[in-house]
Design a protein around this motif. Structure first.
Motif, PDB file in Angstrom:
ATOM      1  N   SER A   1      -2.587  54.172 103.699  1.00  0.00           N
ATOM      2  CA  SER A   1      -2.901  53.484 104.946  1.00  0.00           C
ATOM      3  C   SER A   1      -2.699  54.461 106.092  1.00  0.00           C
ATOM      4  O   SER A   1      -1.668  55.133 106.178  1.00  0.00           O
ATOM      5  CB  SER A   1      -1.987  52.269 105.121  1.00  0.00           C
ATOM      6  N   SER A   2      -3.686  54.544 106.965  1.00  0.00           N
ATOM      7  CA  SER A   2      -3.616  55.405 108.138  1.00  0.00           C
ATOM      8  C   SER A   2      -3.717  54.541 109.385  1.00  0.00           C
ATOM      9  O   SER A   2      -4.590  53.676 109.471  1.00  0.00           O
ATOM     10  CB  SER A   2      -4.751  56.431 108.135  1.00  0.00           C
ATOM     11  N   VAL A   3      -2.831  54.783 110.333  1.00  0.00           N
ATOM     12  CA  VAL A   3      -2.801  54.014 111.575  1.00  0.00           C
ATOM     13  C   VAL A   3      -3.285  54.914 112.705  1.00  0.00           C
ATOM     14  O   VAL A   3      -2.743  55.998 112.915  1.00  0.00           O
ATOM     15  CB  VAL A   3      -1.371  53.496 111.868  1.00  0.00           C
ATOM     16  N   TYR A   4      -4.301  54.453 113.414  1.00  0.00           N
ATOM     17  CA  TYR A   4      -4.914  55.209 114.504  1.00  0.00           C
ATOM     18  C   TYR A   4      -4.941  54.368 115.774  1.00  0.00           C
ATOM     19  O   TYR A   4      -4.782  53.163 115.736  1.00  0.00           O
ATOM     20  CB  TYR A   4      -6.383  55.525 114.181  1.00  0.00           C
ATOM     21  N   TYR A   5      -5.207  55.048 116.861  1.00  0.00           N
ATOM     22  CA  TYR A   5      -5.642  54.353 118.075  1.00  0.00           C
ATOM     23  C   TYR A   5      -6.702  55.196 118.733  1.00  0.00           C
ATOM     24  O   TYR A   5      -6.786  56.405 118.516  1.00  0.00           O
ATOM     25  CB  TYR A   5      -4.460  54.038 119.014  1.00  0.00           C
ATOM     26  N   VAL A   6      -7.561  54.552 119.518  1.00  0.00           N
ATOM     27  CA  VAL A   6      -8.625  55.257 120.221  1.00  0.00           C
ATOM     28  C   VAL A   6      -8.070  55.662 121.578  1.00  0.00           C
ATOM     29  O   VAL A   6      -7.693  54.815 122.395  1.00  0.00           O
ATOM     30  CB  VAL A   6      -9.880  54.371 120.383  1.00  0.00           C
ATOM     31  N   ALA A   7      -7.985  56.971 121.817  1.00  0.00           N
ATOM     32  CA  ALA A   7      -7.454  57.494 123.077  1.00  0.00           C
ATOM     33  C   ALA A   7      -8.347  57.065 124.242  1.00  0.00           C
ATOM     34  O   ALA A   7      -9.580  57.084 124.127  1.00  0.00           O
ATOM     35  CB  ALA A   7      -7.361  59.015 123.011  1.00  0.00           C
TER      36      ALA A   7
ATOM     37  N   ARG B   1       4.530  50.620 105.317  1.00  0.00           N
ATOM     38  CA  ARG B   1       5.152  51.950 105.380  1.00  0.00           C
ATOM     39  C   ARG B   1       4.597  52.757 106.560  1.00  0.00           C
ATOM     40  O   ARG B   1       5.340  53.444 107.254  1.00  0.00           O
ATOM     41  CB  ARG B   1       4.940  52.695 104.071  1.00  0.00           C
ATOM     42  N   ALA B   2       3.281  52.670 106.779  1.00  0.00           N
ATOM     43  CA  ALA B   2       2.682  53.405 107.899  1.00  0.00           C
ATOM     44  C   ALA B   2       3.229  52.903 109.228  1.00  0.00           C
ATOM     45  O   ALA B   2       3.637  53.695 110.087  1.00  0.00           O
ATOM     46  CB  ALA B   2       1.158  53.286 107.862  1.00  0.00           C
ATOM     47  N   LEU B   3       3.262  51.580 109.406  1.00  0.00           N
ATOM     48  CA  LEU B   3       3.785  51.025 110.656  1.00  0.00           C
ATOM     49  C   LEU B   3       5.284  51.276 110.771  1.00  0.00           C
ATOM     50  O   LEU B   3       5.804  51.486 111.869  1.00  0.00           O
ATOM     51  CB  LEU B   3       3.464  49.531 110.752  1.00  0.00           C
ATOM     52  N   GLY B   4       5.986  51.280 109.647  1.00  0.00           N
ATOM     53  CA  GLY B   4       7.406  51.635 109.654  1.00  0.00           C
ATOM     54  C   GLY B   4       7.611  53.084 110.062  1.00  0.00           C
ATOM     55  O   GLY B   4       8.532  53.408 110.819  1.00  0.00           O
ATOM     56  N   SER B   5       6.746  53.970 109.583  1.00  0.00           N
ATOM     57  CA  SER B   5       6.817  55.386 109.979  1.00  0.00           C
ATOM     58  C   SER B   5       6.566  55.556 111.469  1.00  0.00           C
ATOM     59  O   SER B   5       7.080  56.470 112.100  1.00  0.00           O
ATOM     60  CB  SER B   5       5.797  56.218 109.198  1.00  0.00           C
ATOM     61  N   LEU B   6       5.772  54.649 112.014  1.00  0.00           N
ATOM     62  CA  LEU B   6       5.488  54.665 113.449  1.00  0.00           C
ATOM     63  C   LEU B   6       6.698  54.183 114.249  1.00  0.00           C
ATOM     64  O   LEU B   6       6.801  54.428 115.441  1.00  0.00           O
ATOM     65  CB  LEU B   6       4.265  53.786 113.730  1.00  0.00           C
ATOM     66  N   GLY B   7       7.621  53.495 113.574  1.00  0.00           N
ATOM     67  CA  GLY B   7       8.821  53.009 114.239  1.00  0.00           C
ATOM     68  C   GLY B   7       8.899  51.505 114.357  1.00  0.00           C
ATOM     69  O   GLY B   7       9.859  50.965 114.888  1.00  0.00           O
ATOM     70  N   ILE B   8       7.879  50.809 113.843  1.00  0.00           N
ATOM     71  CA  ILE B   8       7.870  49.351 113.932  1.00  0.00           C
ATOM     72  C   ILE B   8       8.619  48.793 112.725  1.00  0.00           C
ATOM     73  O   ILE B   8       8.027  48.332 111.753  1.00  0.00           O
ATOM     74  CB  ILE B   8       6.430  48.799 113.991  1.00  0.00           C
ATOM     75  N   ILE B   9       9.938  48.900 112.770  1.00  0.00           N
ATOM     76  CA  ILE B   9      10.753  48.404 111.663  1.00  0.00           C
ATOM     77  C   ILE B   9      11.900  47.526 112.133  1.00  0.00           C
ATOM     78  O   ILE B   9      12.527  46.853 111.338  1.00  0.00           O
ATOM     79  CB  ILE B   9      11.309  49.547 110.784  1.00  0.00           C
ATOM     80  N   GLY B  10      12.200  47.519 113.409  1.00  0.00           N
ATOM     81  CA  GLY B  10      13.315  46.715 113.912  1.00  0.00           C
ATOM     82  C   GLY B  10      14.630  47.472 113.862  1.00  0.00           C
ATOM     83  O   GLY B  10      14.673  48.647 113.530  1.00  0.00           O
TER      84      GLY B  10
ATOM     85  N   CYS C   1      -6.273  50.800 115.107  1.00  0.00           N
ATOM     86  CA  CYS C   1      -7.059  50.754 113.881  1.00  0.00           C
ATOM     87  C   CYS C   1      -6.149  51.048 112.688  1.00  0.00           C
ATOM     88  O   CYS C   1      -5.379  52.005 112.716  1.00  0.00           O
ATOM     89  CB  CYS C   1      -8.176  51.790 113.958  1.00  0.00           C
ATOM     90  N   ILE C   2      -6.257  50.209 111.665  1.00  0.00           N
ATOM     91  CA  ILE C   2      -5.539  50.445 110.413  1.00  0.00           C
ATOM     92  C   ILE C   2      -6.597  50.628 109.335  1.00  0.00           C
ATOM     93  O   ILE C   2      -7.421  49.741 109.100  1.00  0.00           O
ATOM     94  CB  ILE C   2      -4.612  49.267 110.070  1.00  0.00           C
ATOM     95  N   HIS C   3      -6.594  51.793 108.712  1.00  0.00           N
ATOM     96  CA  HIS C   3      -7.602  52.116 107.704  1.00  0.00           C
ATOM     97  C   HIS C   3      -6.910  52.296 106.353  1.00  0.00           C
ATOM     98  O   HIS C   3      -6.002  53.109 106.223  1.00  0.00           O
ATOM     99  CB  HIS C   3      -8.342  53.402 108.095  1.00  0.00           C
ATOM    100  N   ASN C   4      -7.341  51.513 105.364  1.00  0.00           N
ATOM    101  CA  ASN C   4      -6.791  51.620 104.015  1.00  0.00           C
ATOM    102  C   ASN C   4      -7.787  52.308 103.103  1.00  0.00           C
ATOM    103  O   ASN C   4      -8.992  52.068 103.190  1.00  0.00           O
ATOM    104  CB  ASN C   4      -6.456  50.228 103.452  1.00  0.00           C
ATOM    105  N   GLU C   5      -7.257  53.147 102.226  1.00  0.00           N
ATOM    106  CA  GLU C   5      -8.089  53.878 101.277  1.00  0.00           C
ATOM    107  C   GLU C   5      -7.430  53.806  99.906  1.00  0.00           C
ATOM    108  O   GLU C   5      -6.237  54.096  99.770  1.00  0.00           O
ATOM    109  CB  GLU C   5      -8.213  55.335 101.728  1.00  0.00           C
TER     110      GLU C   5
END
Length: 146
Positions: free
Chosen positions: A70-76, A114-123, A53-57
């Protein structure tokens, strides 16, 4: 944080997929590779599926600027609870050819990147700054030199 082993496995899959992308997935900015946001989103969706889930505010939006989070989540899987994976923020000024009309859209894209990059998805060897940030930085640097 919930199921850390599962989270770690998913995040590592995202990072591995980003590092395996062909060169054409990258844009060159000042000679450095930049992994475009739509590729980051595609990897996130490929790994996390409907549990991601990607939630933008919009934190603020006035006549001069907008700030988006932007907040990046997943449902456990076990607990069925949302787990926060990363956040990213972007501030866009409502000036120039594009941001005069699309500051919110650019802010959302930058914040997601930036959120996905912070997660490590940057290459591999990729900067966390957005493409637009790099272009703006380059333009300001060129102006200061003259």
């Amino acid at each position: 944080m919930g199921e850390p082993n599962t989270t770690h496995i998913y995040v590592n899959k995202c990072i591995a997929l980003a590092e395996q992308l062909p060169q054409k997935a990258y844009t060159s900015i000042r000679g450095k590779p930049y992994l475009q946001v739509h590729h980051r989103i595609k990897i996130f969706r490929q790994v996390f599926g409907m549990r991601g889930c990607i939630h933008n505010e919009i934190l603020w939006n006035n006549d001069k600027e907008v700030c988006v989070k932007s907040s990046v989540y997943y449902v456990a899987i076990m607990s069925n609870q949302y787990v926060l994976l990363a956040t990213g923020h972007a501030q866009e000024f409502k000036t120039g050819n594009i941001n005069t009309y699309s500051a919110i859209e650019n802010g959302e894209t930058s914040a997601v990147g930036r959120a996905l990059g912070s997660l490590g998805i940057i290459g591999t060897g990729v900067a966390l700054a957005s493409a637009e940030e790099m272009v703006i930085y380059n333009n300001k640097t060129q102006i200061k030199k003259h």
